[in-house]
Design a protein around this motif. Structure first.
Motif, PDB file in Angstrom:
ATOM      1  N   SER A  53       0.819  -1.210   0.000  1.00  0.00           N
ATOM      2  CA  SER A  53       0.000   0.000   0.000  1.00  0.00           C
ATOM      3  C   SER A  53       0.858   1.268   0.000  1.00  0.00           C
ATOM      4  CB  SER A  53      -0.922   0.009   1.225  1.00  0.00           C
ATOM      5  OG  SER A  53      -0.153   0.100   2.408  1.00  0.00           O
ATOM      6  N   GLN A  54       2.183   1.119  -0.069  1.00  0.00           N
ATOM      7  CA  GLN A  54       3.099   2.257   0.035  1.00  0.00           C
ATOM      8  C   GLN A  54       3.862   2.532  -1.258  1.00  0.00           C
ATOM      9  OE1 GLN A  54       3.293   4.294   2.707  1.00  0.00           O
ATOM     10  NE2 GLN A  54       1.628   3.088   3.568  1.00  0.00           N
ATOM     11  N   GLY A  55       3.325   2.127  -2.401  1.00  0.00           N
ATOM     12  CA  GLY A  55       4.031   2.345  -3.661  1.00  0.00           C
ATOM     13  C   GLY A  55       5.240   1.436  -3.761  1.00  0.00           C
ATOM     14  N   CYS A  56       6.138   1.734  -4.666  1.00  0.00           N
ATOM     15  CA  CYS A  56       7.329   0.906  -4.832  1.00  0.00           C
ATOM     16  C   CYS A  56       8.209   1.035  -3.592  1.00  0.00           C
ATOM     17  CB  CYS A  56       8.114   1.334  -6.059  1.00  0.00           C
ATOM     18  SG  CYS A  56       7.217   1.038  -7.586  1.00  0.00           S
ATOM     19  N   SER A  57       8.876  -0.066  -3.236  1.00  0.00           N
ATOM     20  CA  SER A  57       9.687  -0.052  -2.024  1.00  0.00           C
ATOM     21  C   SER A  57      11.045  -0.698  -2.246  1.00  0.00           C
ATOM     22  CB  SER A  57       8.947  -0.759  -0.883  1.00  0.00           C
ATOM     23  OG  SER A  57       8.622  -2.075  -1.250  1.00  0.00           O
ATOM     24  N   VAL A  58      11.990  -0.273  -1.406  1.00  0.00           N
ATOM     25  CA  VAL A  58      13.346  -0.829  -1.390  1.00  0.00           C
ATOM     26  C   VAL A  58      13.741  -1.019   0.072  1.00  0.00           C
ATOM     27  CG1 VAL A  58      14.000   0.321  -3.551  1.00  0.00           C
ATOM     28  CG2 VAL A  58      14.564   1.400  -1.364  1.00  0.00           C
ATOM     29  N   ALA A  59      14.744  -1.858   0.291  1.00  0.00           N
ATOM     30  CA  ALA A  59      15.284  -2.043   1.642  1.00  0.00           C
ATOM     31  C   ALA A  59      16.800  -2.054   1.559  1.00  0.00           C
ATOM     32  CB  ALA A  59      14.774  -3.349   2.237  1.00  0.00           C
ATOM     33  N   LEU A  60      17.439  -1.436   2.523  1.00  0.00           N
ATOM     34  CA  LEU A  60      18.897  -1.423   2.642  1.00  0.00           C
ATOM     35  C   LEU A  60      19.295  -2.195   3.891  1.00  0.00           C
ATOM     36  CD1 LEU A  60      19.822   2.277   1.823  1.00  0.00           C
ATOM     37  CD2 LEU A  60      20.735   0.255   0.679  1.00  0.00           C
ATOM     38  N   SER A  61      20.275  -3.089   3.751  1.00  0.00           N
ATOM     39  CA  SER A  61      20.738  -3.844   4.915  1.00  0.00           C
ATOM     40  C   SER A  61      22.178  -4.283   4.721  1.00  0.00           C
ATOM     41  CB  SER A  61      19.845  -5.066   5.153  1.00  0.00           C
ATOM     42  OG  SER A  61      19.907  -5.949   4.049  1.00  0.00           O
ATOM     43  N   ALA A  62      22.812  -4.579   5.838  1.00  0.00           N
ATOM     44  CA  ALA A  62      24.168  -5.129   5.867  1.00  0.00           C
ATOM     45  C   ALA A  62      24.378  -5.722   7.251  1.00  0.00           C
ATOM     46  CB  ALA A  62      25.217  -4.053   5.578  1.00  0.00           C
ATOM     47  N   PRO A  63      25.213  -6.750   7.346  1.00  0.00           N
ATOM     48  CA  PRO A  63      25.461  -7.365   8.650  1.00  0.00           C
ATOM     49  C   PRO A  63      25.963  -6.335   9.673  1.00  0.00           C
ATOM     50  CG  PRO A  63      26.398  -8.705   6.898  1.00  0.00           C
ATOM     51  CD  PRO A  63      25.949  -7.417   6.271  1.00  0.00           C
ATOM     52  N   GLY A  64      25.391  -6.380  10.877  1.00  0.00           N
ATOM     53  CA  GLY A  64      25.818  -5.502  11.955  1.00  0.00           C
ATOM     54  C   GLY A  64      25.337  -4.070  11.853  1.00  0.00           C
ATOM     55  N   ARG A  65      24.488  -3.779  10.880  1.00  0.00           N
ATOM     56  CA  ARG A  65      23.989  -2.410  10.696  1.00  0.00           C
ATOM     57  C   ARG A  65      22.473  -2.366  10.842  1.00  0.00           C
ATOM     58  NH1 ARG A  65      27.160   0.458   5.767  1.00  0.00           N
ATOM     59  NH2 ARG A  65      29.197  -0.467   6.124  1.00  0.00           N
ATOM     60  N   TRP A  66      21.977  -1.170  11.120  1.00  0.00           N
ATOM     61  CA  TRP A  66      20.539  -0.947  11.067  1.00  0.00           C
ATOM     62  C   TRP A  66      20.086  -1.156   9.622  1.00  0.00           C
ATOM     63  CZ3 TRP A  66      17.037   0.496  14.917  1.00  0.00           C
ATOM     64  CH2 TRP A  66      17.595   0.678  16.181  1.00  0.00           C
ATOM     65  N   ALA A 111      10.271   1.742   7.692  1.00  0.00           N
ATOM     66  CA  ALA A 111      10.714   0.970   8.859  1.00  0.00           C
ATOM     67  C   ALA A 111      12.213   1.108   9.045  1.00  0.00           C
ATOM     68  CB  ALA A 111      10.359  -0.500   8.683  1.00  0.00           C
ATOM     69  N   ARG A 112      12.609   1.052  10.301  1.00  0.00           N
ATOM     70  CA  ARG A 112      14.020   1.016  10.685  1.00  0.00           C
ATOM     71  C   ARG A 112      14.161  -0.196  11.595  1.00  0.00           C
ATOM     72  NH1 ARG A 112      17.799   5.455  13.819  1.00  0.00           N
ATOM     73  NH2 ARG A 112      18.082   4.004  15.511  1.00  0.00           N
ATOM     74  N   ILE A 113      15.051  -1.098  11.246  1.00  0.00           N
ATOM     75  CA  ILE A 113      15.171  -2.377  11.935  1.00  0.00           C
ATOM     76  C   ILE A 113      16.559  -2.474  12.558  1.00  0.00           C
ATOM     77  CG2 ILE A 113      15.049  -4.890  11.643  1.00  0.00           C
ATOM     78  CD1 ILE A 113      13.437  -3.990   8.927  1.00  0.00           C
ATOM     79  N   PRO A 114      16.644  -2.763  13.871  1.00  0.00           N
ATOM     80  CA  PRO A 114      17.956  -2.831  14.516  1.00  0.00           C
ATOM     81  C   PRO A 114      18.787  -3.992  13.983  1.00  0.00           C
ATOM     82  CG  PRO A 114      16.227  -3.466  16.059  1.00  0.00           C
ATOM     83  CD  PRO A 114      15.550  -3.043  14.795  1.00  0.00           C
ATOM     84  N   PRO A 115      20.097  -3.881  14.142  1.00  0.00           N
ATOM     85  CA  PRO A 115      20.971  -4.989  13.718  1.00  0.00           C
ATOM     86  C   PRO A 115      20.585  -6.268  14.463  1.00  0.00           C
ATOM     87  CG  PRO A 115      22.274  -3.079  14.368  1.00  0.00           C
ATOM     88  CD  PRO A 115      20.858  -2.787  14.739  1.00  0.00           C
ATOM     89  N   ILE A 116      20.707  -7.363  13.792  1.00  0.00           N
ATOM     90  CA  ILE A 116      20.450  -8.654  14.419  1.00  0.00           C
ATOM     91  C   ILE A 116      21.616  -9.002  15.317  1.00  0.00           C
ATOM     92  CG2 ILE A 116      20.106 -11.114  14.020  1.00  0.00           C
ATOM     93  CD1 ILE A 116      18.732 -10.327  11.377  1.00  0.00           C
ATOM     94  N   ALA A 117      21.309  -9.229  16.581  1.00  0.00           N
ATOM     95  CA  ALA A 117      22.355  -9.582  17.535  1.00  0.00           C
ATOM     96  C   ALA A 117      22.774 -11.033  17.320  1.00  0.00           C
ATOM     97  CB  ALA A 117      21.856  -9.395  18.960  1.00  0.00           C
ATOM     98  N   ILE A 118      24.044 -11.272  17.360  1.00  0.00           N
ATOM     99  CA  ILE A 118      24.553 -12.636  17.222  1.00  0.00           C
ATOM    100  C   ILE A 118      24.586 -13.248  18.616  1.00  0.00           C
ATOM    101  CG2 ILE A 118      26.510 -14.057  16.559  1.00  0.00           C
ATOM    102  CD1 ILE A 118      27.158 -11.861  14.495  1.00  0.00           C
ATOM    103  N   VAL A 119      23.822 -14.313  18.765  1.00  0.00           N
ATOM    104  CA  VAL A 119      23.725 -14.990  20.052  1.00  0.00           C
ATOM    105  C   VAL A 119      24.633 -16.223  20.008  1.00  0.00           C
ATOM    106  CG1 VAL A 119      22.154 -16.115  21.685  1.00  0.00           C
ATOM    107  CG2 VAL A 119      21.359 -14.188  20.313  1.00  0.00           C
ATOM    108  N   PRO A 120      25.554 -16.328  20.938  1.00  0.00           N
ATOM    109  CA  PRO A 120      26.437 -17.495  20.932  1.00  0.00           C
ATOM    110  C   PRO A 120      25.641 -18.775  21.166  1.00  0.00           C
ATOM    111  CG  PRO A 120      26.880 -16.097  22.836  1.00  0.00           C
ATOM    112  CD  PRO A 120      25.825 -15.421  22.022  1.00  0.00           C
ATOM    113  N   GLU A 121      26.067 -19.829  20.514  1.00  0.00           N
ATOM    114  CA  GLU A 121      25.423 -21.135  20.681  1.00  0.00           C
ATOM    115  C   GLU A 121      25.561 -21.583  22.130  1.00  0.00           C
ATOM    116  OE1 GLU A 121      24.114 -23.304  18.218  1.00  0.00           O
ATOM    117  OE2 GLU A 121      24.256 -21.742  16.709  1.00  0.00           O
ATOM    118  N   ALA A 122      24.563 -22.246  22.644  1.00  0.00           N
ATOM    119  CA  ALA A 122      24.632 -22.776  24.009  1.00  0.00           C
ATOM    120  C   ALA A 122      25.685 -23.862  24.067  1.00  0.00           C
ATOM    121  CB  ALA A 122      23.270 -23.335  24.407  1.00  0.00           C
ATOM    122  N   ALA A 123      26.464 -23.871  25.125  1.00  0.00           N
ATOM    123  CA  ALA A 123      27.504 -24.895  25.299  1.00  0.00           C
ATOM    124  C   ALA A 123      26.836 -26.245  25.457  1.00  0.00           C
ATOM    125  CB  ALA A 123      28.365 -24.562  26.509  1.00  0.00           C
TER     126      ALA A 123
END
Length: 124
Positions: A53-66, A111-123
């Motif tokens: 409903s918002q016309g044409c759209s694009v998204a920008l992303s990169a690891p560790g960035r908003w 929309a503004r989406i926070p960087p995805i946090a890297i969660v260490p695997e459980a031991a």
């Protein structure tokens, strides 16, 4: 590190398309490629960003960035999208100072989406 510029190529921008007519999103994608993609940016066509409903759209992303989603765009905005992508490449955290953003990126952010946090695997 490569910045990804996703472009919704199926977007019809609220238009009813005739048989064989190119979707506005696909025209935006082509215009972005024609405008010249800056170094460090990879343009990826996608089938839907769910901003129909918002016309044409694009998204920008990169690891560790908003990440950002922008809408209400057309092929006429291709150069501004490229300018915004270039500024995003230069911002280590993905946050481009407001005054350094093209006007469409100041006013047409969906929309503004926070960087995805890297969660260490459980031991184990």
């Amino acid at each position: 590190m490569t910045v990804i510029l996703h472009v919704c190529i199926t977007c019809r921008a609220g238009q009813t398309l005739s048989e064989g007519e190119t979707a506005p999103g696909k025209r935006l994608h082509a215009a972005i490629l024609d405008a010249g993609v800056p170094e460090g940016v990879s343009v990826v066509p996608v089938e839907c960003l769910s901003a129909c409903s918002q016309g044409c759209s694009v998204a920008l992303s990169a690891p560790g960035r908003w990440s950002y989603v922008y809408g209400r765009l057309s092929d006429a905005n291709a150069r501004d999208v490229i300018a915004g992508a270039s500024a995003y490449v230069a911002a280590p955290d993905g946050i481009v100072p407001w005054r350094s953003r093209p006007e469409i990126f100041r006013k047409q952010s969906l929309a503004r989406i926070p960087p995805i946090a890297i969660v260490p695997e459980a031991a184990e």
